[in-house]
Design a protein around this motif. Structure first.
Motif, PDB file in Angstrom:
ATOM      1  N   ASN A   1       0.816  -1.216   0.000  1.00  0.00           N
ATOM      2  CA  ASN A   1       0.000   0.000   0.000  1.00  0.00           C
ATOM      3  C   ASN A   1       0.846   1.262   0.000  1.00  0.00           C
ATOM      4  OD1 ASN A   1      -2.541  -1.095  -0.237  1.00  0.00           O
ATOM      5  ND2 ASN A   1      -2.795  -1.354   1.963  1.00  0.00           N
ATOM      6  N   VAL A   2       1.964   1.255   0.700  1.00  0.00           N
ATOM      7  CA  VAL A   2       2.849   2.416   0.691  1.00  0.00           C
ATOM      8  C   VAL A   2       3.403   2.620  -0.724  1.00  0.00           C
ATOM      9  CG1 VAL A   2       5.035   3.341   1.591  1.00  0.00           C
ATOM     10  CG2 VAL A   2       3.430   2.235   3.135  1.00  0.00           C
TER      11      VAL A   2
ATOM     12  N   VAL B   1      11.255   6.325   3.266  1.00  0.00           N
ATOM     13  CA  VAL B   1      11.596   6.951   1.990  1.00  0.00           C
ATOM     14  C   VAL B   1      10.361   7.057   1.093  1.00  0.00           C
ATOM     15  CG1 VAL B   1      12.890   6.601  -0.164  1.00  0.00           C
ATOM     16  CG2 VAL B   1      14.039   6.337   2.024  1.00  0.00           C
ATOM     17  N   LEU B   2       9.587   5.978   1.005  1.00  0.00           N
ATOM     18  CA  LEU B   2       8.395   6.017   0.154  1.00  0.00           C
ATOM     19  C   LEU B   2       7.375   7.025   0.663  1.00  0.00           C
ATOM     20  CD1 LEU B   2       7.934   2.237  -0.697  1.00  0.00           C
ATOM     21  CD2 LEU B   2       8.550   4.076  -2.270  1.00  0.00           C
ATOM     22  N   SER B   3       7.250   7.152   1.966  1.00  0.00           N
ATOM     23  CA  SER B   3       6.337   8.152   2.520  1.00  0.00           C
ATOM     24  C   SER B   3       6.794   9.561   2.168  1.00  0.00           C
ATOM     25  CB  SER B   3       6.228   8.003   4.034  1.00  0.00           C
ATOM     26  OG  SER B   3       5.661   6.756   4.356  1.00  0.00           O
ATOM     27  N   LYS B   4       8.091   9.829   2.287  1.00  0.00           N
ATOM     28  CA  LYS B   4       8.630  11.147   1.942  1.00  0.00           C
ATOM     29  C   LYS B   4       8.470  11.430   0.451  1.00  0.00           C
ATOM     30  CE  LYS B   4      12.024  11.347   5.660  1.00  0.00           C
ATOM     31  NZ  LYS B   4      13.456  11.311   5.988  1.00  0.00           N
TER      32      LYS B   4
ATOM     33  N   PHE C   1       2.650   5.895  -3.296  1.00  0.00           N
ATOM     34  CA  PHE C   1       3.672   6.675  -3.990  1.00  0.00           C
ATOM     35  C   PHE C   1       3.442   6.659  -5.498  1.00  0.00           C
ATOM     36  CE2 PHE C   1       7.631   6.535  -6.470  1.00  0.00           C
ATOM     37  CZ  PHE C   1       7.927   7.882  -6.405  1.00  0.00           C
ATOM     38  N   ILE C   2       3.182   5.491  -6.054  1.00  0.00           N
ATOM     39  CA  ILE C   2       2.976   5.387  -7.497  1.00  0.00           C
ATOM     40  C   ILE C   2       1.745   6.188  -7.917  1.00  0.00           C
ATOM     41  CG2 ILE C   2       2.372   3.779  -9.363  1.00  0.00           C
ATOM     42  CD1 ILE C   2       4.352   1.794  -8.040  1.00  0.00           C
TER      43      ILE C   2
ATOM     44  N   LEU D   1      13.388  -2.357   5.750  1.00  0.00           N
ATOM     45  CA  LEU D   1      11.945  -2.196   5.576  1.00  0.00           C
ATOM     46  C   LEU D   1      11.482  -0.879   6.191  1.00  0.00           C
ATOM     47  CD1 LEU D   1       9.357  -3.536   4.500  1.00  0.00           C
ATOM     48  CD2 LEU D   1       9.086  -4.584   6.752  1.00  0.00           C
ATOM     49  N   ARG D   2      11.965  -0.576   7.401  1.00  0.00           N
ATOM     50  CA  ARG D   2      11.636   0.719   8.020  1.00  0.00           C
ATOM     51  C   ARG D   2      12.132   1.872   7.152  1.00  0.00           C
ATOM     52  NH1 ARG D   2      12.840  -2.111  12.734  1.00  0.00           N
ATOM     53  NH2 ARG D   2      15.010  -1.469  12.666  1.00  0.00           N
TER      54      ARG D   2
END
Length: 160
Positions: free
Chosen positions: A15-16, A134-137, A20-21, A128-129
Motif C-alpha cells: 500500500n505504501v 523513503v516512500l512516505s517522503k 507513492f505510485i 523495511l523501516r
C-alpha cells in the motif's frame, strides 16, 4: 485471501508503494508542461521542511530546481514499476544496480550460520523501516510538487 488481507492493511509495504505510485501518476497527469518547472527553485519546500524539523537545517538537496525534482520522482517510479532490467537494457547503471550485481557475483555458500540468519532478519527490518520512510517522503514530495504546480500555473507565475 492473503492478498486481500495485505491490501486492506494501510501500513503494508504494497500500500505504501501504491500510494507513492498513485501520487507520482497524479503528478505526471497534472504537470502537462514539465519544462515550465525549469529554473523554479525548491525554496518553498525547504522552508516547509525546516518548520516540520523544528528549525533543523534541511539536508542539502541535490535537485537544483523543480524540474530536476520532477524527473527524479518519475525515475524512481519507473524503477519501482519496471525494476532494474529496463535500465540495464538501456545500458545505464545506477548505484542500486551495481550493488545488486556485486551481490550476485559473491559466491553462494550452502547454509548460513544461525547468527547470520538473525542478522538477516535485523537487516530486513532495518531496510523495511527505511523503505517505508523513503516512500512516505517521496509520496509527500510528489503531492507537494503537484499542488505547487497547480498553484503556480493557476496564478500564472511560471510564465516568462
Amino acid at each position: 485471501m492473503m492478498q486481500s488481507d495485505s491490501a486492506s492493511n494501510k501500513h503494508s509495504l504494497i500500500n505504501v508503494m501504491h500510494r507513492f505510485i498513485a501520487a507520482a501518476n497524479n503528478m505526471d497527469e497534472t504537470i502537462m508542461v514539465p519544462s515550465l518547472l525549469r529554473d523554479v527553485p525548491l525554496e518553498e519546500q525547504a522552508s516547509a521542511e525546516m518548520e516540520t524539523n523544528n528549525n533543523d537545517p534541511p539536508y542539502p538537496n541535490k535537485q537544483r530546481d523543480m524540474y530536476e525534482h520532477y524527473l527524479l520522482l518519475k525515475s524512481i517510479k519507473n524503477d519501482m514499476e519496471w525494476g532494474l532490467l529496463k535500465k540495464e537494457m538501456s545500458s545505464g547503471a545506477s548505484f542500486l544496480e551495481m550493488a545488486v550485481k556485486q551481490e550476485e557475483q559473491q559466491p553462494v555458500t550452502g547454509d548460513l550460520p544461525l547468527a547470520d540468519n538473525n542478522d538477516l532478519e535485523d537487516q530486513f527490518h532495518y531496510h523495511l523501516r527505511g523503505l517505508f520512510g523513503v516512500l512516505s517522503k517521496l509520496t509527500v514530495q510528489a503531492d507537494h510538487l503537484t499542488n505547487r504546480y497547480k498553484r503556480e500555473i493557476g496564478g500564472g507565475n511560471f510564465m516568462r
